[in-house]
Design a protein around this motif. Structure first.
Motif, PDB file in Angstrom:
ATOM      1  N   ALA A  11     -34.226  69.885 -17.252  1.00 20.27           N
ATOM      2  CA  ALA A  11     -34.574  69.777 -15.774  1.00 20.27           C
ATOM      3  C   ALA A  11     -35.163  70.691 -14.343  1.00 20.27           C
ATOM      4  O   ALA A  11     -35.945  71.738 -14.803  1.00 20.27           O
ATOM      5  CB  ALA A  11     -33.220  69.758 -15.770  1.00 20.27           C
ATOM      6  N   THR A  12     -34.941  70.316 -13.527  1.00 19.75           N
ATOM      7  CA  THR A  12     -35.612  71.592 -12.534  1.00 19.75           C
ATOM      8  C   THR A  12     -35.107  71.498 -11.371  1.00 19.75           C
ATOM      9  O   THR A  12     -34.569  70.287 -11.218  1.00 19.75           O
ATOM     10  CB  THR A  12     -37.293  70.675 -12.281  1.00 19.75           C
ATOM     11  OG1 THR A  12     -37.851  72.213 -11.898  1.00 19.75           O
ATOM     12  CG2 THR A  12     -38.116  70.121 -11.855  1.00 19.75           C
ATOM     13  N   GLU A  13     -35.266  72.214 -10.867  1.00 15.35           N
ATOM     14  CA  GLU A  13     -34.260  72.694  -9.105  1.00 15.35           C
ATOM     15  C   GLU A  13     -35.602  72.730  -7.788  1.00 15.35           C
ATOM     16  O   GLU A  13     -36.635  72.553  -8.289  1.00 15.35           O
ATOM     17  CB  GLU A  13     -33.854  73.916  -8.809  1.00 15.35           C
ATOM     18  CG  GLU A  13     -33.173  74.493  -9.690  1.00 15.35           C
ATOM     19  CD  GLU A  13     -32.071  75.873  -9.416  1.00 15.35           C
ATOM     20  OE1 GLU A  13     -31.259  75.272  -8.266  1.00 15.35           O
ATOM     21  OE2 GLU A  13     -32.938  76.260 -10.454  1.00 15.35           O
ATOM     22  N   GLN A  17     -31.601  71.213  -5.119  1.00 15.97           N
ATOM     23  CA  GLN A  17     -31.118  70.115  -5.512  1.00 15.97           C
ATOM     24  C   GLN A  17     -31.808  70.200  -7.520  1.00 15.97           C
ATOM     25  O   GLN A  17     -32.398  70.201  -8.021  1.00 15.97           O
ATOM     26  CB  GLN A  17     -31.300  68.857  -5.320  1.00 15.97           C
ATOM     27  CG  GLN A  17     -30.376  68.562  -3.797  1.00 15.97           C
ATOM     28  CD  GLN A  17     -30.242  67.622  -3.940  1.00 15.97           C
ATOM     29  OE1 GLN A  17     -31.216  66.405  -4.252  1.00 15.97           O
ATOM     30  NE2 GLN A  17     -29.686  66.863  -3.053  1.00 15.97           N
ATOM     31  N   LEU A  18     -30.667  69.672  -8.029  1.00 17.77           N
ATOM     32  CA  LEU A  18     -31.245  69.580  -9.911  1.00 17.77           C
ATOM     33  C   LEU A  18     -31.967  68.077  -9.789  1.00 17.77           C
ATOM     34  O   LEU A  18     -30.862  67.850  -9.812  1.00 17.77           O
ATOM     35  CB  LEU A  18     -29.981  69.897 -10.395  1.00 17.77           C
ATOM     36  CG  LEU A  18     -29.788  69.707 -11.884  1.00 17.77           C
ATOM     37  CD1 LEU A  18     -30.582  70.785 -12.200  1.00 17.77           C
ATOM     38  CD2 LEU A  18     -28.635  70.145 -12.594  1.00 17.77           C
ATOM     39  N   SER A  23     -35.777  63.870 -20.318  1.00 19.00           N
ATOM     40  CA  SER A  23     -35.832  64.188 -21.785  1.00 19.00           C
ATOM     41  C   SER A  23     -35.138  65.069 -22.266  1.00 19.00           C
ATOM     42  O   SER A  23     -34.721  65.922 -21.417  1.00 19.00           O
ATOM     43  CB  SER A  23     -37.745  65.031 -21.422  1.00 19.00           C
ATOM     44  OG  SER A  23     -37.583  66.413 -21.180  1.00 19.00           O
ATOM     45  N   VAL A  24     -35.535  65.446 -23.320  1.00 26.29           N
ATOM     46  CA  VAL A  24     -34.061  66.318 -23.972  1.00 26.29           C
ATOM     47  C   VAL A  24     -35.360  66.997 -25.592  1.00 26.29           C
ATOM     48  O   VAL A  24     -36.340  66.706 -25.976  1.00 26.29           O
ATOM     49  CB  VAL A  24     -33.791  65.270 -25.051  1.00 26.29           C
ATOM     50  CG1 VAL A  24     -33.001  66.109 -26.023  1.00 26.29           C
ATOM     51  CG2 VAL A  24     -32.341  64.452 -24.926  1.00 26.29           C
ATOM     52  N   LYS A  25     -34.936  68.208 -24.953  1.00 29.29           N
ATOM     53  CA  LYS A  25     -35.781  69.431 -25.463  1.00 29.29           C
ATOM     54  C   LYS A  25     -34.876  69.722 -27.010  1.00 29.29           C
ATOM     55  O   LYS A  25     -33.707  70.572 -26.239  1.00 29.29           O
ATOM     56  CB  LYS A  25     -36.275  70.192 -24.285  1.00 29.29           C
ATOM     57  CG  LYS A  25     -37.384  69.667 -23.470  1.00 29.29           C
ATOM     58  CD  LYS A  25     -38.317  69.313 -23.862  1.00 29.29           C
ATOM     59  CE  LYS A  25     -39.007  69.365 -22.283  1.00 29.29           C
ATOM     60  NZ  LYS A  25     -40.689  69.377 -22.369  1.00 29.29           N
ATOM     61  N   TYR A  33     -26.928  75.696 -14.592  1.00 29.88           N
ATOM     62  CA  TYR A  33     -27.329  74.988 -13.180  1.00 29.88           C
ATOM     63  C   TYR A  33     -26.240  74.412 -13.216  1.00 29.88           C
ATOM     64  O   TYR A  33     -25.859  73.651 -12.755  1.00 29.88           O
ATOM     65  CB  TYR A  33     -28.100  73.696 -13.938  1.00 29.88           C
ATOM     66  CG  TYR A  33     -29.476  73.718 -14.545  1.00 29.88           C
ATOM     67  CD1 TYR A  33     -29.998  74.258 -13.068  1.00 29.88           C
ATOM     68  CD2 TYR A  33     -30.621  73.856 -15.846  1.00 29.88           C
ATOM     69  CE1 TYR A  33     -31.781  74.179 -14.000  1.00 29.88           C
ATOM     70  CE2 TYR A  33     -31.775  74.123 -15.781  1.00 29.88           C
ATOM     71  CZ  TYR A  33     -32.432  74.043 -14.578  1.00 29.88           C
ATOM     72  OH  TYR A  33     -33.656  74.389 -14.994  1.00 29.88           O
ATOM     73  N   GLY A  34     -24.849  75.513 -14.316  1.00 25.70           N
ATOM     74  CA  GLY A  34     -23.871  75.433 -13.063  1.00 25.70           C
ATOM     75  C   GLY A  34     -23.679  74.986 -11.965  1.00 25.70           C
ATOM     76  O   GLY A  34     -22.936  73.922 -12.114  1.00 25.70           O
ATOM     77  N   LEU A  35     -24.104  75.933 -10.585  1.00 24.82           N
ATOM     78  CA  LEU A  35     -23.801  75.138  -9.810  1.00 24.82           C
ATOM     79  C   LEU A  35     -24.498  74.121  -9.007  1.00 24.82           C
ATOM     80  O   LEU A  35     -23.817  73.718  -8.676  1.00 24.82           O
ATOM     81  CB  LEU A  35     -24.195  76.825  -8.849  1.00 24.82           C
ATOM     82  CG  LEU A  35     -23.509  78.452  -9.221  1.00 24.82           C
ATOM     83  CD1 LEU A  35     -24.289  78.938  -8.462  1.00 24.82           C
ATOM     84  CD2 LEU A  35     -22.073  78.152  -8.821  1.00 24.82           C
ATOM     85  N   GLN A  36     -25.547  73.847 -10.057  1.00 23.12           N
ATOM     86  CA  GLN A  36     -26.005  72.435  -9.523  1.00 23.12           C
ATOM     87  C   GLN A  36     -24.967  71.055 -10.069  1.00 23.12           C
ATOM     88  O   GLN A  36     -24.361  70.465  -9.037  1.00 23.12           O
ATOM     89  CB  GLN A  36     -27.064  72.352 -10.348  1.00 23.12           C
ATOM     90  CG  GLN A  36     -28.434  73.244  -9.424  1.00 23.12           C
ATOM     91  CD  GLN A  36     -28.513  74.751 -10.193  1.00 23.12           C
ATOM     92  OE1 GLN A  36     -27.509  74.950 -10.798  1.00 23.12           O
ATOM     93  NE2 GLN A  36     -29.350  75.646  -9.412  1.00 23.12           N
TER      94      GLN A  36
END
Length: 117
Positions: A11-13, A17-18, A23-25, A33-36
């Motif tokens: 994931a990226t911000e 926003q998330l 893709s699985v890493k 990324y709890g807040l997102q």
């Protein structure tokens, strides 16, 4: 018996926003990324904003003391100042026994507007 594998979704911000990259890493994510995720789950914006301020304070303190980042070490303490939500304050001012049904419905919609912000 199968062995559990530690993986995460990439994931990226962007603009606070998330964005999941589909893709699985292998291994754990490099940050929380709890807040997102909370925002995606519908947690009110005021709660997210308050949590961001609290997290920034924790990170500032960690940087000063060279302690681990908050994502690495959960600190179970409450924020110093908790401001009441405007909807809670508005609710305290309502006297339902003195309201007509229409006034009560209008008050309910005003409260909903404060929560949905």
């Amino acid at each position: 018996m199968t062995r559990a594998t530690n993986v995460h979704l990439d994931a990226t911000e962007h603009a606070e926003q998330l964005i999941f990259l589909h893709s699985v890493k292998p291994g754990p994510a490099n940050q929380s990324y709890g807040l997102q995720v909370a925002a995606l789950a519908g947690v009110p914006r005021t709660v997210i904003t308050s949590a961001r301020r609290y997290l920034a304070e924790l990170e500032r303190r960690s940087a000063q003391t060279h302690a681990p980042r908050p994502q690495q070490e959960l600190q179970l303490e409450l924020p110093r100042e908790v401001l009441p939500h405007p909807a809670v304050e508005a609710l305290g001012e309502i006297d339902p026994d003195k309201m007509t049904p229409r006034e009560a419905l209008d008050a309910l919609y005003r409260l909903k507007g404060l929560v949905d912000g």
